[in-house]
Design an enzyme around this catalytic site. Structure first.
Site, short mmCIF file in Angstrom:
data_model
loop_
_atom_site.label_atom_id
_atom_site.label_comp_id
_atom_site.label_asym_id
_atom_site.label_seq_id
_atom_site.Cartn_x
_atom_site.Cartn_y
_atom_site.Cartn_z
N SER A 62 17.83 -60.10 -2.46
CA SER A 62 16.87 -61.00 -3.44
C SER A 62 17.58 -60.38 -4.69
O SER A 62 18.09 -59.50 -4.95
CB SER A 62 15.47 -60.51 -3.27
OG SER A 62 15.03 -60.55 -2.05
N1 SAH Z 1 14.10 -57.65 1.54
C1 SAH Z 1 15.52 -58.02 1.49
C2 SAH Z 1 15.76 -59.47 1.35
C3 SAH Z 1 15.01 -60.13 2.41
S1 SAH Z 1 15.64 -61.87 2.88
C4 SAH Z 1 16.70 -57.18 0.78
O1 SAH Z 1 16.10 -56.36 -0.24
O2 SAH Z 1 17.59 -57.67 0.83
C5 SAH Z 1 14.26 -62.00 4.15
C6 SAH Z 1 14.64 -61.14 5.61
O3 SAH Z 1 13.57 -61.64 6.37
C7 SAH Z 1 15.89 -61.65 6.15
O4 SAH Z 1 16.67 -60.68 6.47
C8 SAH Z 1 15.34 -62.45 7.73
O5 SAH Z 1 15.99 -62.20 8.54
C9 SAH Z 1 14.04 -61.57 7.66
N2 SAH Z 1 13.05 -62.43 8.39
C10 SAH Z 1 12.69 -63.71 8.45
N3 SAH Z 1 11.43 -64.01 9.16
C11 SAH Z 1 11.11 -62.78 9.80
C12 SAH Z 1 10.35 -62.35 10.67
N4 SAH Z 1 9.48 -63.40 11.14
N5 SAH Z 1 10.09 -61.20 11.00
C13 SAH Z 1 10.91 -60.27 10.39
N6 SAH Z 1 11.91 -60.45 9.71
C14 SAH Z 1 12.05 -61.81 9.31
#
Ligand code: SAH
Length: 211
Positions: A62
């Site tokens: 992010s």
């Molecule tokens: N917090 C992260 C950015 C997150 S991007 C950072 O600091 O880099 C969102 C993430 O959520 C992705 O890696 C994606 O694979 C995950 N994600 C999406 N749907 C999900 C679900 N149902 N359960 C767990 N993770 C999920």
């Protein structure tokens, strides 16, 4: 904690975020975590730009400003137990680890979870637990949490299972909305849940398994 390279860049990044972020604890955390450890080789030169960047599995780390604003809204106390949904690169979880007592972070892609664990352990942080699983469900066996951070968009459906895992006095920050997304801050008091809509954002979707 053994934090080495990247720290002057991280301090400069924190300084640039100051125009939009007032919480000194959050700014100090941003200044203490070398973001380059969470960015893939191909994008590393851009680690300290205030932009989201691609990571493996077609996901993103992010934008630092959005992460900082979410941390400010979540306001984790140093005694808090925190649930982080969507580990991704692990950058957000690392910042939460500095600000709170213990962090459980959930990711559906095992390879991202493993990479994030390596990056966070490499910084000497030992208060983060890595879970591969479905973030929509949260971790009911470990609830309640004082703070829940959701780093993927929940669309029009509020993550009710996660709201149920909030302690009284607990806060949850999550991007919501179809098309246009915005951050929603939910607080649980003894009287129930109170929701407050914050600024617009743009996140990858929180995937629903089986859909
Ligand atoms: N917090 C992260 C950015 C997150 S991007 C950072 O600091 O880099 C969102 C993430 O959520 C992705 O890696 C994606 O694979 C995950 N994600 C999406 N749907 C999900 C679900 N149902 N359960 C767990 N993770 C999920």
């Amino acid at each position: 904690m053994a934090l080495r390279d990247g720290l002057s860049d991280a301090a400069a990044l924190a300084q640039r975020l100051r125009v939009a972020v007032a919480d000194e604890r959050v700014l100090a955390a941003i200044a203490s975590i070398p973001r380059d450890r969470f960015v893939p080789e191909a994008e590393r030169a851009r680690s300290y730009e205030n932009v989201a960047l691609p990571i493996d599995c077609a996901q993103t780390i992010s934008q630092p400003l959005v992460v900082a604003r979410m941390l400010e809204a979540l306001a984790p106390a140093s005694s808090d137990r925190v649930l982080d949904v969507g580990t991704g690169s692990g950058y957000h979880a690392a910042l939460l680890a500095l600000l709170a007592d213990r962090v459980w972070t959930i990711e559906r892609h095992p390879e991202l979870s493993a990479q994030a664990e390596q990056a966070i352990r490499g910084l000497g942080l030992d208060n983060v637990e890595f879970v591969v699983g479905d973030g929509w469900a949260g971790l009911p066996d470990l609830a309640p949490f004082d703070a829940i951070n959701v780093a993927a968009s929940t669309g029009d459906r509020l993550p009710e299972a996660l709201e149920r895992q909030l302690a009284v006095g607990g806060r949850m920050v999550a991007p919501v909305g179809e098309g246009r997304q915005y951050l929603m801050l939910t607080r649980r008091s003894a009287d129930g849940l109170r929701r407050e809509r914050l600024e617009p954002v743009r996140f990858v979707p929180l995937v629903r398994e089986g859909e």
